[in-house]
Design a protein around this motif. Structure first.
Motif, short mmCIF file in Angstrom:
data_model
loop_
_atom_site.label_atom_id
_atom_site.label_comp_id
_atom_site.label_asym_id
_atom_site.label_seq_id
_atom_site.Cartn_x
_atom_site.Cartn_y
_atom_site.Cartn_z
N SER A 1 2.75 23.25 -6.70
CA SER A 1 3.86 22.76 -6.25
C SER A 1 3.83 21.60 -5.12
O SER A 1 3.89 20.58 -5.00
CB SER A 1 4.74 23.81 -5.22
OG SER A 1 5.26 24.76 -6.21
N ALA A 2 2.53 21.77 -4.55
CA ALA A 2 1.72 20.90 -3.53
C ALA A 2 1.41 19.51 -4.57
O ALA A 2 1.64 18.49 -4.19
CB ALA A 2 0.61 21.42 -2.87
N LYS A 3 0.68 20.01 -5.62
CA LYS A 3 0.26 18.67 -6.57
C LYS A 3 1.76 18.07 -7.27
O LYS A 3 1.65 16.79 -7.04
CB LYS A 3 -0.28 19.26 -7.67
CG LYS A 3 -0.79 18.18 -8.68
CD LYS A 3 0.08 18.14 -9.95
CE LYS A 3 -0.50 17.25 -10.89
NZ LYS A 3 0.33 17.13 -12.22
N SER A 4 2.66 18.73 -7.34
CA SER A 4 3.99 18.12 -7.95
C SER A 4 4.43 17.07 -6.55
O SER A 4 5.03 15.85 -6.85
CB SER A 4 4.86 19.03 -8.04
OG SER A 4 6.11 18.20 -8.47
N TRP A 5 4.51 17.49 -5.39
CA TRP A 5 4.88 16.76 -4.31
C TRP A 5 4.06 15.58 -4.05
O TRP A 5 4.57 14.43 -3.95
CB TRP A 5 4.80 17.67 -3.05
CG TRP A 5 5.32 17.04 -1.73
CD1 TRP A 5 6.66 16.73 -1.43
CD2 TRP A 5 4.54 16.13 -0.88
NE1 TRP A 5 6.75 16.20 -0.21
CE2 TRP A 5 5.55 15.80 0.20
CE3 TRP A 5 3.30 15.87 -0.52
CZ2 TRP A 5 5.19 15.15 1.17
CZ3 TRP A 5 2.93 15.29 0.40
CH2 TRP A 5 3.79 14.65 1.59
N ILE A 6 2.92 15.72 -4.09
CA ILE A 6 1.92 14.66 -4.15
C ILE A 6 2.14 13.52 -5.22
O ILE A 6 2.29 12.38 -5.03
CB ILE A 6 0.24 14.92 -4.03
CG1 ILE A 6 0.03 15.75 -2.83
CG2 ILE A 6 -0.55 13.96 -4.25
CD1 ILE A 6 -1.34 16.49 -2.71
N GLY B 1 4.66 12.98 -6.72
CA GLY B 1 6.03 12.35 -6.40
C GLY B 1 6.02 11.20 -5.35
O GLY B 1 6.92 10.13 -5.37
N ARG B 2 5.05 11.40 -4.74
CA ARG B 2 4.93 10.10 -3.80
C ARG B 2 3.85 9.11 -4.22
O ARG B 2 3.88 7.90 -3.87
CB ARG B 2 4.41 10.69 -2.40
CG ARG B 2 5.32 11.04 -1.55
CD ARG B 2 5.60 12.54 -1.62
NE ARG B 2 6.75 13.01 -1.03
CZ ARG B 2 7.87 13.67 -1.36
NH1 ARG B 2 7.73 13.93 -2.72
NH2 ARG B 2 8.78 13.97 -0.68
N LYS C 1 7.12 7.37 -11.16
CA LYS C 1 8.38 8.02 -11.08
C LYS C 1 8.59 8.57 -12.49
O LYS C 1 8.38 7.77 -13.58
CB LYS C 1 9.53 7.46 -10.67
CG LYS C 1 9.60 7.19 -8.98
CD LYS C 1 11.21 7.04 -8.53
CE LYS C 1 11.09 6.62 -7.13
NZ LYS C 1 10.95 8.05 -6.41
N THR D 1 -0.70 12.39 -10.83
CA THR D 1 -1.19 12.09 -9.32
C THR D 1 -1.88 10.77 -9.23
O THR D 1 -2.25 10.24 -8.23
CB THR D 1 -2.02 13.19 -8.67
OG1 THR D 1 -3.05 13.47 -9.56
CG2 THR D 1 -1.16 14.47 -8.45
#
Length: 75
Positions: free
Chosen positions: A46-51, A53-54, A58, A63
Protein backbone atom coordinates in the motif's frame (compact mmCIF):
# COMPACT_ATOMS: atom_id res chain seq x y z
CA UNK A 1 10.35 -10.06 -25.45
CA UNK A 2 10.70 -6.34 -25.64
CA UNK A 3 13.18 -4.43 -23.53
CA UNK A 4 10.39 -2.36 -21.95
CA UNK A 5 8.52 -5.48 -20.85
CA UNK A 6 11.65 -6.98 -19.29
CA UNK A 7 12.38 -3.75 -17.42
CA UNK A 8 8.79 -3.61 -16.16
CA UNK A 9 8.92 -7.26 -15.04
CA UNK A 10 12.22 -6.68 -13.28
CA UNK A 11 10.86 -3.66 -11.41
CA UNK A 12 7.72 -5.50 -10.30
CA UNK A 13 9.66 -8.63 -9.25
CA UNK A 14 12.15 -6.49 -7.33
CA UNK A 15 9.42 -4.70 -5.41
CA UNK A 16 7.63 -7.97 -4.61
CA UNK A 17 10.83 -9.53 -3.33
CA UNK A 18 11.71 -6.46 -1.28
CA UNK A 19 8.25 -6.35 0.31
CA UNK A 20 8.40 -10.04 1.23
CA UNK A 21 11.91 -9.72 2.66
CA UNK A 22 11.01 -6.64 4.68
CA UNK A 23 7.88 -8.34 5.97
CA UNK A 24 9.93 -11.27 7.22
CA UNK A 25 12.61 -8.99 8.66
CA UNK A 26 10.05 -6.94 10.57
CA UNK A 27 8.44 -10.03 12.08
CA UNK A 28 11.85 -11.39 13.07
CA UNK A 29 12.96 -8.11 14.65
CA UNK A 30 9.64 -7.60 16.44
CA UNK A 31 9.75 -11.21 17.69
CA UNK A 32 6.19 -11.88 16.55
CA UNK A 33 4.84 -14.95 14.69
CA UNK A 34 5.91 -15.20 11.07
CA UNK A 35 2.30 -15.18 9.80
CA UNK A 36 2.35 -11.43 10.47
CA UNK A 37 4.75 -11.11 7.50
CA UNK A 38 1.81 -11.21 5.07
CA UNK A 39 -0.08 -8.22 6.59
CA UNK A 40 3.21 -6.31 6.91
CA UNK A 41 4.01 -6.99 3.24
CA UNK A 42 0.49 -5.83 2.28
CA UNK A 43 1.03 -2.60 4.23
CA UNK A 44 4.31 -2.13 2.37
CA UNK A 45 2.49 -2.73 -0.93
CA UNK A 46 0.00 0.00 0.00
CA UNK A 47 2.85 2.36 0.79
CA UNK A 48 4.47 1.51 -2.55
CA UNK A 49 1.18 2.23 -4.30
CA UNK A 50 0.93 5.61 -2.57
CA UNK A 51 4.50 6.45 -3.62
CA UNK A 52 3.82 5.31 -7.19
CA UNK A 53 0.79 7.59 -7.33
CA UNK A 54 3.00 10.59 -6.55
CA UNK A 55 6.14 9.71 -8.52
CA UNK A 56 5.12 7.51 -11.41
CA UNK A 57 3.02 8.13 -14.48
CA UNK A 58 -0.72 8.20 -13.80
CA UNK A 59 -2.43 4.93 -14.69
CA UNK A 60 0.64 2.79 -14.05
CA UNK A 61 1.87 1.04 -10.91
CA UNK A 62 5.44 2.10 -11.51
CA UNK A 63 7.43 3.96 -8.91
CA UNK A 64 9.79 5.19 -11.59
CA UNK A 65 9.37 8.75 -12.83
CA UNK A 66 7.43 8.93 -16.09
CA UNK A 67 10.57 9.86 -18.03
CA UNK A 68 12.24 6.51 -17.29
CA UNK A 69 9.17 4.32 -16.77
CA UNK A 70 9.32 1.42 -19.23
CA UNK A 71 5.50 1.29 -19.28
CA UNK A 72 5.34 4.88 -20.53
CA UNK A 73 5.22 5.46 -24.23
CA UNK A 74 8.06 7.43 -25.68
CA UNK A 75 6.59 10.05 -27.99
Amino acid sequence: MGKQLLLDLAERAGWTGAQAALGLAVTELADIPVWWAAPVALALASAKSWIAGRLGRKGTASTLPATVDPASRVV
